[in-house]
Design a protein around this motif. Sequence first.
Motif, PDB file in Angstrom:
ATOM      1  N   TYR A 245      83.979 -18.734  50.837  1.00  0.00           N
ATOM      2  CA  TYR A 245      83.096 -19.299  51.850  1.00  0.00           C
ATOM      3  C   TYR A 245      81.623 -19.279  51.451  1.00  0.00           C
ATOM      4  N   ASP A 246      81.283 -18.626  50.367  1.00  0.00           N
ATOM      5  CA  ASP A 246      79.874 -18.381  50.035  1.00  0.00           C
ATOM      6  C   ASP A 246      79.059 -19.659  49.878  1.00  0.00           C
ATOM      7  N   ARG A 247      79.558 -20.626  49.129  1.00  0.00           N
ATOM      8  CA  ARG A 247      78.789 -21.852  48.866  1.00  0.00           C
ATOM      9  C   ARG A 247      78.522 -22.618  50.168  1.00  0.00           C
ATOM     10  N   ALA A 248      79.527 -22.749  51.028  1.00  0.00           N
ATOM     11  CA  ALA A 248      79.342 -23.475  52.289  1.00  0.00           C
ATOM     12  C   ALA A 248      78.386 -22.739  53.216  1.00  0.00           C
ATOM     13  N   LEU A 249      78.478 -21.424  53.249  1.00  0.00           N
ATOM     14  CA  LEU A 249      77.585 -20.655  54.108  1.00  0.00           C
ATOM     15  C   LEU A 249      76.143 -20.734  53.623  1.00  0.00           C
ATOM     16  N   GLN A 250      75.925 -20.640  52.309  1.00  0.00           N
ATOM     17  CA  GLN A 250      74.563 -20.754  51.783  1.00  0.00           C
ATOM     18  C   GLN A 250      74.007 -22.160  51.989  1.00  0.00           C
TER      19      GLN A 250
ATOM     20  N   GLN B  70      73.583 -19.965  56.567  1.00  0.00           N
ATOM     21  CA  GLN B  70      74.283 -19.004  57.414  1.00  0.00           C
ATOM     22  C   GLN B  70      74.378 -17.668  56.686  1.00  0.00           C
ATOM     23  N   LEU B  71      74.256 -16.594  57.399  1.00  0.00           N
ATOM     24  CA  LEU B  71      74.429 -15.273  56.812  1.00  0.00           C
ATOM     25  C   LEU B  71      75.900 -14.879  56.884  1.00  0.00           C
ATOM     26  N   VAL B  72      76.369 -14.201  55.866  1.00  0.00           N
ATOM     27  CA  VAL B  72      77.756 -13.754  55.826  1.00  0.00           C
ATOM     28  C   VAL B  72      77.827 -12.372  56.470  1.00  0.00           C
TER      29      VAL B  72
ATOM     30  N   ARG C  80      88.713 -14.475  57.922  1.00  0.00           N
ATOM     31  CA  ARG C  80      88.694 -15.862  57.455  1.00  0.00           C
ATOM     32  C   ARG C  80      88.480 -16.821  58.633  1.00  0.00           C
ATOM     33  N   ARG C  81      89.166 -16.584  59.741  1.00  0.00           N
ATOM     34  CA  ARG C  81      89.036 -17.445  60.914  1.00  0.00           C
ATOM     35  C   ARG C  81      87.645 -17.330  61.534  1.00  0.00           C
ATOM     36  N   ARG C  82      87.053 -16.143  61.509  1.00  0.00           N
ATOM     37  CA  ARG C  82      85.706 -15.958  62.064  1.00  0.00           C
ATOM     38  C   ARG C  82      84.675 -16.711  61.227  1.00  0.00           C
ATOM     39  N   LEU C  83      84.805 -16.664  59.899  1.00  0.00           N
ATOM     40  CA  LEU C  83      83.868 -17.400  59.045  1.00  0.00           C
ATOM     41  C   LEU C  83      84.048 -18.910  59.215  1.00  0.00           C
TER      42      LEU C  83
END
Length: 173
Positions: A52-57, A61-63, A76-79
């Motif tokens: 999920y890192d690339r989509a969040l950055q 969005q903060l992880v 996984r569902r929360r992210l």
Amino acid sequence: MSEVLESRIEATGPETTVRVPAHRIDLDWACPASETFRKIPRAPFEAVRMEYDRALQANNQLVDYPYVGESVDLYRRRLATALMPHAVTYPAMKLEKINGKLFRDIEQTVLKEAIEKPARDGRLVEIKLKDRSGRAYSEYEGSMGCWLNQFKGPVMASPILVPGGARRSPPMA
């Protein structure tokens, strides 16, 4: 180094580059002193975070760290729920009660559309990563035209030689 990163290095070989998120899970959980979380393996959560890192950055969005007692599937569902507002195919919804195969389809679509959001908005965003030796580098997602358009010149028409004489090309729009 975690087991996830070691397995990726072994699978790719020594000559290739492994992408590592710039903000991977360095601590076991949000509170490193907590004895409750020391027995829970970190590798599955780190694998989800790397996915999920690339989509969040790309969407600024903060992880979050996993919550107390949260399973890998719920993490996984929360992210994925956090990225739902950045997707266009599905409206924002809760993904906790959706079955496995349908969730995987929704998740892949949401991840793909979240990475494409900067391009839809006409932005170019920096994605920070680290190579296997720990050096930070950047990749970019989005519309390159948002900064390259300033270097474009006006469209110019030039003569075209055609049998029968020189003619001007039609004006370009």
